[in-house]
Write a protein that holds these residues in place. Structure first.
Motif, short mmCIF file in Angstrom:
data_model
loop_
_atom_site.label_atom_id
_atom_site.label_comp_id
_atom_site.label_asym_id
_atom_site.label_seq_id
_atom_site.Cartn_x
_atom_site.Cartn_y
_atom_site.Cartn_z
N LYS A 45 0.85 -1.18 0.00
CA LYS A 45 0.00 0.00 0.00
C LYS A 45 0.89 1.23 0.00
CE LYS A 45 -1.84 0.76 4.32
NZ LYS A 45 -2.69 0.56 5.48
N LEU A 46 0.32 2.38 -0.32
CA LEU A 46 1.11 3.60 -0.46
C LEU A 46 1.55 4.19 0.87
CD1 LEU A 46 -0.71 5.49 -3.35
CD2 LEU A 46 1.50 4.33 -3.41
N PHE A 47 0.63 4.31 1.81
CA PHE A 47 0.94 4.98 3.07
C PHE A 47 0.55 4.12 4.26
CE2 PHE A 47 0.19 8.50 0.07
CZ PHE A 47 1.43 9.12 0.15
N PHE A 48 1.30 4.30 5.34
CA PHE A 48 1.07 3.58 6.58
C PHE A 48 1.04 4.57 7.72
CE2 PHE A 48 3.36 0.92 3.63
CZ PHE A 48 2.78 -0.33 3.75
N LYS A 49 0.15 4.36 8.68
CA LYS A 49 0.10 5.19 9.88
C LYS A 49 1.16 4.69 10.84
CE LYS A 49 -4.77 6.28 9.46
NZ LYS A 49 -6.10 6.18 10.07
N ILE A 50 1.50 5.52 11.81
CA ILE A 50 2.58 5.18 12.75
C ILE A 50 2.29 3.88 13.52
CG2 ILE A 50 1.75 6.60 14.68
CD1 ILE A 50 4.77 7.37 15.10
N GLY A 51 1.04 3.64 13.85
CA GLY A 51 0.68 2.41 14.55
C GLY A 51 0.92 1.17 13.69
N GLU A 52 0.63 1.30 12.39
CA GLU A 52 0.87 0.19 11.47
C GLU A 52 2.37 -0.09 11.35
OE1 GLU A 52 -2.54 0.39 8.10
OE2 GLU A 52 -1.25 2.17 8.25
N VAL A 53 3.16 0.98 11.26
CA VAL A 53 4.62 0.84 11.15
C VAL A 53 5.15 0.18 12.42
CG1 VAL A 53 6.81 2.05 10.87
CG2 VAL A 53 4.81 2.78 9.57
N ALA A 54 4.65 0.61 13.57
CA ALA A 54 5.08 0.02 14.84
C ALA A 54 4.77 -1.48 14.87
CB ALA A 54 4.40 0.74 16.00
N SER A 55 3.60 -1.83 14.39
CA SER A 55 3.20 -3.23 14.37
C SER A 55 4.06 -4.06 13.40
CB SER A 55 1.72 -3.32 13.97
OG SER A 55 1.32 -4.65 13.83
N ILE A 56 4.33 -3.51 12.23
CA ILE A 56 5.12 -4.22 11.21
C ILE A 56 6.56 -4.40 11.66
CG2 ILE A 56 6.09 -4.03 8.88
CD1 ILE A 56 3.45 -2.55 8.10
N THR A 57 7.14 -3.35 12.23
CA THR A 57 8.57 -3.35 12.55
C THR A 57 8.89 -3.81 13.97
OG1 THR A 57 8.54 -1.04 13.26
CG2 THR A 57 9.04 -1.48 10.93
N GLY A 58 7.92 -3.76 14.86
CA GLY A 58 8.18 -4.10 16.25
C GLY A 58 8.89 -2.98 17.00
N VAL A 59 8.79 -1.76 16.48
CA VAL A 59 9.40 -0.59 17.11
C VAL A 59 8.25 0.31 17.60
CG1 VAL A 59 10.85 1.45 16.76
CG2 VAL A 59 11.42 -0.70 15.61
N LYS A 60 8.30 0.69 18.86
CA LYS A 60 7.20 1.48 19.44
C LYS A 60 7.10 2.86 18.80
CE LYS A 60 7.24 -1.03 23.67
NZ LYS A 60 6.77 -1.08 25.01
N PRO A 61 5.88 3.43 18.74
CA PRO A 61 5.67 4.74 18.11
C PRO A 61 6.56 5.85 18.66
CG PRO A 61 3.56 3.69 18.46
CD PRO A 61 4.59 2.83 19.14
N HIS A 62 6.77 5.89 19.98
CA HIS A 62 7.60 6.97 20.54
C HIS A 62 9.05 6.83 20.08
CE1 HIS A 62 8.34 3.92 23.71
NE2 HIS A 62 9.50 4.56 23.89
N VAL A 63 9.50 5.60 19.84
CA VAL A 63 10.85 5.38 19.34
C VAL A 63 10.94 5.84 17.88
CG1 VAL A 63 12.62 3.64 18.85
CG2 VAL A 63 11.26 3.49 20.95
N LEU A 64 9.90 5.56 17.10
CA LEU A 64 9.86 6.01 15.70
C LEU A 64 9.94 7.54 15.64
CD1 LEU A 64 7.10 3.63 14.30
CD2 LEU A 64 9.55 3.53 13.81
N ARG A 65 9.19 8.22 16.49
CA ARG A 65 9.22 9.68 16.50
C ARG A 65 10.61 10.19 16.89
NH1 ARG A 65 3.90 8.71 18.34
NH2 ARG A 65 4.54 8.78 20.53
N TYR A 66 11.23 9.52 17.85
CA TYR A 66 12.58 9.91 18.26
C TYR A 66 13.56 9.71 17.11
CZ TYR A 66 17.09 9.81 20.60
OH TYR A 66 18.40 10.05 20.94
N TRP A 67 13.49 8.58 16.43
CA TRP A 67 14.39 8.31 15.31
C TRP A 67 14.22 9.35 14.21
CZ3 TRP A 67 14.11 2.26 14.60
CH2 TRP A 67 14.77 1.65 15.66
N GLU A 68 12.99 9.81 13.99
CA GLU A 68 12.76 10.87 12.99
C GLU A 68 13.59 12.10 13.33
OE1 GLU A 68 8.67 12.02 12.32
OE2 GLU A 68 8.06 9.93 12.57
N SER A 69 13.66 12.43 14.62
CA SER A 69 14.40 13.62 15.03
C SER A 69 15.92 13.40 14.96
CB SER A 69 14.00 14.06 16.45
OG SER A 69 14.45 13.11 17.39
N GLU A 70 16.36 12.18 15.11
CA GLU A 70 17.79 11.87 15.13
C GLU A 70 18.38 11.57 13.76
OE1 GLU A 70 20.09 11.97 17.61
OE2 GLU A 70 18.51 12.94 18.76
#
Length: 113
Positions: free
Chosen positions: A8-33
């Motif tokens: 699919k074209l786009f994924f919400k943060i919850g879907e990404v967290a579920s697919i990757t096993g990385v929690k949403p707050h960690v994803l947001r942190y990685w975006e900043s880093e």
């Protein structure tokens, strides 16, 4: 470890967290880093990740969790990998020239017909 990413074209943060096993707050942190990924936002300001973003998250997860890199080390590793394509995709100058020659010969043949 291979992860199946839905087609699919786009994924919400919850879907990404579920697919990757990385929690949403960690994803947001990685975006900043890591400047390497910055998901777009929908009109409602929800993050919209693409498949390439998920692949990058999986790469980061491997570097940080499995290979033991620090944030700075992972940043360097990403920069280094960006500059070099996988060996299967790299072609020598000779291979490029042979392809160009073949294309030119085919073009000449079509023009002569």
């Amino acid at each position: 470890m291979s992860v199946e990413i839905p087609d699919k074209l786009f994924f919400k943060i919850g879907e990404v967290a579920s697919i990757t096993g990385v929690k949403p707050h960690v994803l947001r942190y990685w975006e900043s880093e890591f400047g390497a990924f910055s998901p777009s936002k929908s009109r409602s300001q929800q993050r919209q990740y693409q498949k390439k973003d998920i692949e990058l998250v999986l790469q980061l997860k491997d570097l940080l969790y499995n290979q033991g890199f620090t944030i700075a080390g992972a940043r360097k590793a990403l920069r280094a990998s960006k500059g070099s394509a996988p060996k299967t995709e790299q072609k020598s100058d000779r291979e490029h020239l042979l392809e160009i020659r073949t294309e030119l010969r085919n073009l000449r043949k079509r023009l002569d017909d």
